[in-house]
Design an enzyme around this catalytic site. Structure first.
Site, short mmCIF file in Angstrom:
data_model
loop_
_atom_site.label_atom_id
_atom_site.label_comp_id
_atom_site.label_asym_id
_atom_site.label_seq_id
_atom_site.Cartn_x
_atom_site.Cartn_y
_atom_site.Cartn_z
CB SER A 126 -0.90 0.01 1.24
OG SER A 126 -0.11 -0.06 2.41
CG ASN A 162 -3.37 -4.36 13.66
OD1 ASN A 162 -2.83 -4.27 12.55
ND2 ASN A 162 -3.76 -5.50 14.17
CB THR A 175 -40.46 25.36 -6.75
OG1 THR A 175 -41.63 25.78 -7.47
CG2 THR A 175 -40.26 26.30 -5.57
CG HIS A 176 -41.61 21.76 -9.18
ND1 HIS A 176 -41.79 20.48 -8.72
CD2 HIS A 176 -42.26 22.57 -8.30
CE1 HIS A 176 -42.54 20.50 -7.62
NE2 HIS A 176 -42.82 21.76 -7.34
CB SER A 216 -16.12 23.21 -28.80
OG SER A 216 -16.23 22.33 -29.89
CE LYS A 269 -20.95 24.38 -26.92
NZ LYS A 269 -21.08 22.94 -26.68
CD GLU A 322 -20.17 20.66 -18.62
OE1 GLU A 322 -21.12 20.40 -19.35
OE2 GLU A 322 -19.03 20.96 -19.06
CD GLN A 347 -2.65 -2.32 2.82
OE1 GLN A 347 -1.92 -2.45 3.77
NE2 GLN A 347 -2.49 -2.98 1.68
CE LYS A 393 -3.82 2.93 4.97
NZ LYS A 393 -4.89 2.29 5.76
N1 ARG Z 1 -0.93 -1.10 5.86
C1 ARG Z 1 -1.84 -1.57 6.85
C2 ARG Z 1 -3.16 -0.82 6.71
O1 ARG Z 1 -3.18 0.19 6.19
C3 ARG Z 1 -1.28 -1.36 8.23
C4 ARG Z 1 -1.76 -2.31 9.25
C5 ARG Z 1 -1.27 -3.68 8.97
N2 ARG Z 1 -1.59 -4.60 10.00
C6 ARG Z 1 -1.47 -5.89 9.86
N3 ARG Z 1 -1.80 -6.62 10.87
N4 ARG Z 1 -1.11 -6.45 8.74
O2 ARG Z 1 -4.19 -1.24 7.15
#
Ligand code: ARG
Length: 460
Positions: free
Chosen positions: A25, A112, A157-158, A279, A285, A292, A324, A327
């Site tokens: 990641s 964790n 409205t509408h 355009s 245009k 948009e 994971q 993010k």
């Molecule tokens: N890269 C992991 C995440 O974003 C970090 C935690 C990983 N924990 C584990 N027990 N493998 O969630």
């Protein structure tokens, strides 16, 4: 290739390249490097204070971490895919910098609780960035409103012309919407502001840690109460993406209005050249691509909300690797909301309002029908239903004569009720129409001026 610190003798074989690919990641979570290092420094400091590691080892670790921070900031560090994520990359770099003492940093913690803490810190910072951006946007709306308290525009409205409002009143509607967004973000912040660090993998730790120290250092309100919940919890991610989704829904509604208002059918506003695109084939245009795209991006953000809810919903406690994926969704939602806020703010700042087109639209409608009904109630003691019915008749008559209500003469009006006085003609003007809407929250210029004052003190 760097050795992954989470591989030990227990594994007879190397991780397959396929698993490495799905597992990594770092390309995404490297954006957490500031928070990860801040979190590690706080943890290390706490371990020194709690005598879990010696002060000299602790200081070496903290110094190493500070150097790494500088190097990453200056783009001197190349992240390694083989090290999975930001946490392992930094730990591995620390080994390279200070040697085996680096191995002491991961005492009494787990990735964790680390990742939950990092992400909370990251979101906390971004909440204040978004809040500030929205505040500036509110300022922009208020500036536009101040200049247009008497500018008449059709109210819909509408998407049918319903009544007359002032352009200022319409701008101030967005100030309120975005005000709620800010209060929602702050609400999310209150719940988020608890420190998960010290929860370990899920059960807490046998080391004599002091969570008050990390809580204070990382500026959390208090430590989380349950270690299992602390590493399972992604409510703060969901809430943050929800807040962003609703902001993006508001932005999308504004974007839609900008698209409509700038179209040939409305021509209420003119977009500046620097905020319109051409355009490739139609030379006449000027397209509202920015608005948009804001409308389009809001769909992506809403999808991110749906994705995170789906990821979490079928997950047993506590930490699972599916998490994971959170993010990417957080970062993407944040980036898209931020650019959308900036683009539309710039648009509102630079657009030119066409007052004549807005007035023409009002004059080409029966926007004052309600004013006629109200006058019949007030002046001639009609019940509202009776006045509504009579006004309907008059509108129908006007339609047949190819006229609008305000174009009817007093003679024509008197045919419907002889008691109608000349005064009615002035009541049917759009200027008077807004002047009379004096109820709290209404569009009368005096009210809007007051609303602007209140908004300035409430929001700015
Ligand atoms: N890269 C992991 C995440 O974003 C970090 C935690 C990983 N924990 C584990 N027990 N493998 O969630």
């Amino acid at each position: 290739m760097k050795k992954n610190p989470s591989r030990n003798e227990n594994f007879k074989k190397e991780t397959s390249s396929l698993l490495k690919k799905i597992n990594k990641s770092i390309d995404i979570d490297q954006r957490l490097f500031n928070e990860d290092i801040a979190c590690s420094i706080a943890h290390c400091y706490m371990m020194i204070k709690s005598k879990i590691i010696s002060s000299s080892d602790g200081k070496t670790i903290i110094k190493g971490l500070q150097q790494i921070h500088k190097e990453i900031k200056n783009n001197k560090f190349k992240f390694e895919d083989s090290l999975e994520d930001i946490h392992m990359n930094i730990e591995s770099l620390l080994f390279k910098k200070i040697g085996p003492i680096a191995g002491k940093l991961h005492t009494a913690r787990s990735r964790n609780d680390q990742v939950a803490t990092d992400l909370k810190l990251w979101i906390r910072k971004k909440i204040s960035i978004i809040d500030n951006e929205i505040k500036n946007f509110q300022k922009t709306f208020i500036t536009a409103a101040k200049k247009n308290v008497h500018t008449l525009m059709p109210g819909y409205t509408h998407l049918q012309i319903a009544q007359t409002v002032s352009f200022a009143h319409h701008m101030m509607a967005y100030v309120e919407m975005f005000g709620r967004d800010r209060s929602r973000l702050n609400n999310c912040l209150t719940r988020l502001n608890e420190n998960p660090l010290g929860s370990g993998a899920l059960a807490g730790t046998s080391f004599n840690i002091n969570r008050k120290i990390t809580t204070k250092l990382l500026l959390f309100k208090n430590a989380t109460a349950n270690s299992i919940d602390s590493v399972s919890d992604r409510d703060f991610v969901i809430e943050f993406i929800f807040c962003l989704s609703l902001i993006s829904v508001h932005l999308s509604r504004l974007a839609e209005e900008i698209v409509l208002w700038s179209s040939q059918h409305f021509q209420f506003i003119k977009l500046p050249d620097e905020l319109s695109t051409g355009s490739s084939i139609l030379p006449q245009k000027k397209n509202p691509d920015g608005a948009e795209l804001v409308r389009g991006k809001s769909s992506l953000i809403i999808s991110n909300l749906s994705a995170i809810l789906n990821i979490i919903k079928s997950m047993p406690l506590s930490y699972n690797k599916d998490m994971q994926e959170d993010k990417k969704l957080v970062f993407d939602s944040f980036d898209n909301v931020l650019i959308s806020l900036k683009v539309l703010q710039e648009t509102i700042k630079k657009m030119k309002i066409n007052k004549i087109k807005m007035l023409n639209a009002i004059n080409n409608s029966n926007a004052t029908a309600i004013d006629l009904s109200d006058a019949l109630v007030k002046e001639l003691n009609y019940s509202f239903r009776d006045s509504y019915a009579l006004t309907g008749k008059i509108v129908n008559y006007a339609n047949k004569k190819n006229k609008f209500l305000h174009e009817l003469s007093i003679r024509e009006l008197k045919k419907f009720d002889n008691n109608l006085s000349k005064q009615i003609i002035s009541i049917l003007s759009p200027q008077n129409s807004i002047k009379n809407k004096k109820s709290v929250g209404g569009t009368a210029p005096e009210n809007v001026k007051q609303a602007i004052k209140q908004a300035v003190s409430k929001y700015l």
